[in-house]
Design a protein around this motif. Sequence first.
Motif, PDB file in Angstrom:
ATOM      1  N   ARG A 112       0.834  -1.217   0.000  1.00 23.76           N
ATOM      2  CA  ARG A 112       0.000   0.000   0.000  1.00 23.76           C
ATOM      3  C   ARG A 112       0.863   1.261   0.000  1.00 23.76           C
ATOM      4  N   VAL A 113       1.883   1.248   0.857  1.00 25.90           N
ATOM      5  CA  VAL A 113       2.702   2.454   1.028  1.00 25.90           C
ATOM      6  C   VAL A 113       3.598   2.705  -0.188  1.00 25.90           C
ATOM      7  N   LEU A 114       4.207   1.630  -0.725  1.00 27.79           N
ATOM      8  CA  LEU A 114       5.234   1.826  -1.757  1.00 27.79           C
ATOM      9  C   LEU A 114       4.685   1.803  -3.178  1.00 27.79           C
ATOM     10  N   HIS A 115       3.530   1.205  -3.387  1.00 26.73           N
ATOM     11  CA  HIS A 115       2.986   1.110  -4.750  1.00 26.73           C
ATOM     12  C   HIS A 115       2.918   2.461  -5.473  1.00 26.73           C
ATOM     13  N   PRO A 116       2.482   3.533  -4.816  1.00 27.81           N
ATOM     14  CA  PRO A 116       2.427   4.818  -5.536  1.00 27.81           C
ATOM     15  C   PRO A 116       3.798   5.314  -5.987  1.00 27.81           C
ATOM     16  N   ARG A 117       4.875   4.711  -5.429  1.00 26.86           N
ATOM     17  CA  ARG A 117       6.220   5.163  -5.811  1.00 26.86           C
ATOM     18  C   ARG A 117       6.892   4.177  -6.771  1.00 26.86           C
ATOM     19  N   PHE A 118       6.146   3.163  -7.227  1.00 30.48           N
ATOM     20  CA  PHE A 118       6.721   2.180  -8.155  1.00 30.48           C
ATOM     21  C   PHE A 118       7.026   2.849  -9.492  1.00 30.48           C
ATOM     22  N   SER A 119       8.199   2.541 -10.047  1.00 36.69           N
ATOM     23  CA  SER A 119       8.503   2.961 -11.413  1.00 36.69           C
ATOM     24  C   SER A 119       7.664   2.087 -12.361  1.00 36.69           C
ATOM     25  N   PRO A 120       7.561   2.451 -13.639  1.00 39.61           N
ATOM     26  CA  PRO A 120       6.637   1.726 -14.533  1.00 39.61           C
ATOM     27  C   PRO A 120       6.863   0.212 -14.594  1.00 39.61           C
ATOM     28  N   HIS A 121       8.129  -0.247 -14.495  1.00 39.36           N
ATOM     29  CA  HIS A 121       8.375  -1.693 -14.612  1.00 39.36           C
ATOM     30  C   HIS A 121       8.667  -2.345 -13.254  1.00 39.36           C
ATOM     31  N   ALA A 122       8.344  -1.673 -12.181  1.00 36.45           N
ATOM     32  CA  ALA A 122       8.650  -2.231 -10.856  1.00 36.45           C
ATOM     33  C   ALA A 122       7.896  -3.533 -10.613  1.00 36.45           C
TER      34      ALA A 122
END
Length: 229
Positions: A112-122
């Motif tokens: 939940r916390v990190l998903h908004p900061r994922f790069s496009p291919h994360a």
Amino acid sequence: MSATSVVVGGSSGIGLAIARRRTERGDHVVVTSRSAERAATAAAELPGPAHGIALDLTAPSSIAEVFAGTERVDNLVVTATERSGTTVAELDTDAALRAVNSKVVGSLELARVLHPRFSPHASVVLFGGVAKDRPTPESTVATVPTQAVSGMVATLAVQLAPHRVNAVHPGVVGDSPRWADVTDHPSIARTPIGRLVTVAEVVDATEFLLTNTGVNGQDLHVDGGTLLI
Ligand SMILES: NC(=O)c1ccc[n+]([C@@H]2O[C@H](COP(=O)([O-])OP(=O)(O)OC[C@H]3O[C@@H](n4cnc5c(N)ncnc54)[C@H](OP(=O)(O)O)[C@@H]3O)[C@@H](O)[C@H]2O)c1
């Protein structure tokens, strides 16, 4: 710009080896430990840019604050686990809650916390283990959250799409710190390859899941075939 890999549980064992492989590939690596000192020591051991942060997954509500300074994530690997071997007869409910909180609620909150900061291919790799399909009397509190790893892979692969979410389920890892001093582990006799799997083999499997852009929603067993016997 170099990729950022977050290895939750990267202060020792398999997580530290994954962190090392990622720094060798040129990533900036974030490793975590419950202790800020152990996290910093692990980061300093790595052969590339890295830093350590303190994180205790038994307190999932702390996760957002802990990662406030992490702007971008390209690879998220969660190897962290509270050791929790016990039988039902000896169940310690506080320890069981810590095990479930850290493995299950902790992983969901990390997503939940990190998903908004994922790069496009994360992508994400979670860790379960052979206890998922091969329970022993002492593995009760390990088997239940490990089974939940498969459930998290399924739901997160759908909800975080198009980001990929997979899991590695190692057998007994003979050269991991946990088992390195144990000779003649009983699992050897039940493993078709005639030996325990190695940390390097588990790291290779993790790399495969992180880098193969078509593999998604999978539970990858790295156990030398032990489930066949
Ligand atoms: N080793 C094996 O034979 C084996 C077999 C099957 C599955 N696995 C799975 O593979 C993964 C890695 O195993 P390993 O043997 O490499 O483990 P390990 O050496 O014991 O490392 C565990 C990591 O988890 C961290 N950790 C422990 N409790 C935590 C908590 N409450 N919150 C946050 N971090 C916590 C530890 O950090 P600190 O102690 O520094 O705080 C450490 O970085 C685990 O998920 C394990 O279940 C391992």
